[in-house]
Design a protein around this motif. Structure first.
Motif, short mmCIF file in Angstrom:
data_model
loop_
_atom_site.label_atom_id
_atom_site.label_comp_id
_atom_site.label_asym_id
_atom_site.label_seq_id
_atom_site.Cartn_x
_atom_site.Cartn_y
_atom_site.Cartn_z
N MET A 201 20.56 2.67 3.98
CA MET A 201 20.30 3.58 3.10
C MET A 201 18.74 3.71 2.82
SD MET A 201 22.30 0.28 0.94
CE MET A 201 21.58 -0.79 1.25
N VAL A 202 18.80 5.71 2.66
CA VAL A 202 17.54 5.77 3.50
C VAL A 202 17.92 6.74 1.46
CG1 VAL A 202 16.81 7.77 3.68
CG2 VAL A 202 17.62 6.92 5.98
N TRP A 203 16.56 6.43 1.00
CA TRP A 203 16.18 7.31 -0.62
C TRP A 203 14.69 7.74 -0.54
CZ3 TRP A 203 19.37 4.61 -4.08
CH2 TRP A 203 19.99 3.47 -3.85
N GLN A 204 14.80 8.51 -1.24
CA GLN A 204 13.64 9.53 -1.58
C GLN A 204 12.93 8.70 -2.48
OE1 GLN A 204 13.66 13.18 -2.44
NE2 GLN A 204 11.99 14.20 -1.29
N SER A 205 11.90 8.85 -3.03
CA SER A 205 11.32 7.58 -3.39
C SER A 205 10.24 7.96 -4.21
CB SER A 205 11.14 5.94 -3.17
OG SER A 205 10.67 5.43 -3.71
N LEU A 206 9.59 9.42 -4.64
CA LEU A 206 8.56 9.90 -4.92
C LEU A 206 7.71 9.07 -6.25
CD1 LEU A 206 10.66 14.15 -5.75
CD2 LEU A 206 9.30 12.60 -3.59
N ASP A 207 8.96 7.79 -6.92
CA ASP A 207 7.77 7.32 -8.28
C ASP A 207 7.49 5.79 -7.46
OD1 ASP A 207 6.93 9.02 -9.30
OD2 ASP A 207 9.17 9.64 -10.00
N THR A 208 8.18 5.75 -6.47
CA THR A 208 8.12 4.02 -6.16
C THR A 208 7.46 3.51 -5.36
OG1 THR A 208 10.82 3.73 -7.73
CG2 THR A 208 9.29 1.87 -6.19
N PRO A 209 6.29 3.14 -4.45
CA PRO A 209 5.61 3.55 -3.88
C PRO A 209 6.25 2.43 -2.50
CG PRO A 209 4.54 2.13 -5.69
CD PRO A 209 5.55 2.99 -6.37
N TYR A 210 5.66 2.51 -1.98
CA TYR A 210 6.14 1.56 -0.28
C TYR A 210 5.99 0.69 -0.66
CZ TYR A 210 6.92 0.07 4.49
OH TYR A 210 7.60 -0.14 5.56
N LYS A 211 4.89 0.07 -0.66
CA LYS A 211 4.78 -1.47 -1.01
C LYS A 211 5.50 -1.96 -2.09
CE LYS A 211 0.24 -1.22 0.84
NZ LYS A 211 -1.91 -1.18 0.36
N MET A 212 6.32 -1.26 -2.94
CA MET A 212 7.31 -2.37 -3.99
C MET A 212 8.06 -1.93 -2.93
SD MET A 212 7.69 -1.04 -7.35
CE MET A 212 8.74 -1.66 -8.32
N TRP A 213 8.55 -1.52 -2.46
CA TRP A 213 9.82 -1.58 -1.31
C TRP A 213 9.91 -2.53 -0.36
CZ3 TRP A 213 14.57 1.38 -1.58
CH2 TRP A 213 14.50 2.42 -3.28
N ALA A 214 8.94 -2.48 0.12
CA ALA A 214 8.65 -3.52 1.02
C ALA A 214 7.52 -5.30 0.97
CB ALA A 214 6.71 -2.44 2.28
N ASP A 215 8.17 -5.53 0.09
CA ASP A 215 7.10 -6.73 -0.75
C ASP A 215 7.85 -8.18 0.09
OD1 ASP A 215 5.70 -8.47 -2.55
OD2 ASP A 215 7.48 -8.29 -2.87
N GLU A 216 7.55 -8.37 0.74
CA GLU A 216 8.27 -9.25 1.29
C GLU A 216 9.35 -10.73 0.19
OE1 GLU A 216 9.80 -12.11 4.28
OE2 GLU A 216 8.85 -10.16 4.14
N LYS A 217 9.47 -11.12 -0.86
CA LYS A 217 9.89 -11.17 -1.91
C LYS A 217 10.98 -10.43 -2.20
CE LYS A 217 6.52 -14.11 -3.96
NZ LYS A 217 5.92 -14.56 -5.40
N ARG A 218 10.26 -9.12 -2.16
CA ARG A 218 11.78 -7.95 -2.65
C ARG A 218 13.24 -8.23 -1.41
NH1 ARG A 218 9.71 -4.68 -5.36
NH2 ARG A 218 10.39 -5.33 -7.45
N ARG A 219 12.07 -8.07 0.01
CA ARG A 219 12.89 -7.86 0.90
C ARG A 219 13.97 -9.31 1.27
NH1 ARG A 219 13.84 -10.09 5.10
NH2 ARG A 219 12.52 -11.83 4.67
N LYS A 220 13.33 -9.82 1.15
CA LYS A 220 14.59 -11.25 0.95
C LYS A 220 15.26 -11.61 0.06
CE LYS A 220 11.65 -14.50 3.18
NZ LYS A 220 10.55 -15.92 2.87
N ARG A 221 15.08 -10.63 -1.08
CA ARG A 221 15.97 -10.64 -2.24
C ARG A 221 16.89 -9.19 -1.56
NH1 ARG A 221 15.43 -7.84 -8.45
NH2 ARG A 221 17.52 -8.84 -9.00
N TYR A 222 16.84 -8.71 -0.86
CA TYR A 222 18.04 -7.43 -0.53
C TYR A 222 18.98 -8.50 0.14
CZ TYR A 222 13.80 -3.66 -1.29
OH TYR A 222 13.43 -3.32 -1.25
#
Length: 175
Positions: free
Chosen positions: A101-122
């Motif tokens: 799923m490809v997103w354009q994320s103008l306001d959410t920083p990449y580091k927030m998307w790529a956070d390891e806890k969040r990645r596991k949550r995905y």
């Protein structure tokens, strides 16, 4: 006849205009024959629902999968929702389905998307039996992908090798 046209025509016109205003266009799907061939056998129920949901017209939502990005904590308060730009389907080297799923994320920083806890949550959110990784698609355009791979959670070895590749690319780009 003109009275009836006026009485019924104005509300119908206004309803149509309201729907057009609230319309969200379907998201394009980029695939290949191999991915299309294994989609039915490999796709999880959730991946199938996502594909079905975002490749059709929607009305009245902020964005495609707006509640999903909100539940995943990817919406910065007071800022715009990340916009789903496209879906990509492919086949991995070991024959699994890769669904990005490809997103354009103008306001959410990449580091927030790529956070390891969040990645596991995905993996649990979009699971069961999927691995998840975050892929930087285009830094200039602020495009990021959540790549779901069938066959279970991603191994630590795979994630370490990906991290090494990213480091090598950064070193190569800076020299």
């Amino acid at each position: 006849l003109s009275g009836l046209g006026f009485v019924y025509g104005i509300p119908i016109f206004l309803a149509g205009a309201a729907l057009k205003y609230a319309e969200i266009e379907p998201v394009p799907l980029i695939s290949n024959p191999q991915a299309e061939a294994i989609f039915e056998s490999k796709a999880t129920e959730i991946i199938s629902k996502i594909k079905q949901d975002v490749t059709r017209h929607r009305y009245g939502d902020e964005a495609h999968l707006d509640t999903t990005v909100k539940k995943l904590g990817l919406v910065v308060p007071g800022k715009a929702y990340p916009q789903l730009i496209e879906l990509q389907e492919d086949v991995t080297d070991d024959g699994e389905l890769a669904f990005t799923m490809v997103w354009q994320s103008l306001d959410t920083p990449y580091k927030m998307w790529a956070d390891e806890k969040r990645r596991k949550r995905y993996e649990t959110f979009f699971g069961p039996d999927v691995g998840a990784e975050v892929v930087k698609i285009d830094a200039e355009q602020r495009m990021v992908g959540i790549r779901l791979t069938t066959g279970g959670p991603l191994s630590e070895e795979y994630l370490a090798s990906k991290a090494e590749q990213v480091e090598e690319e950064v070193v190569a780009a800076s020299s």
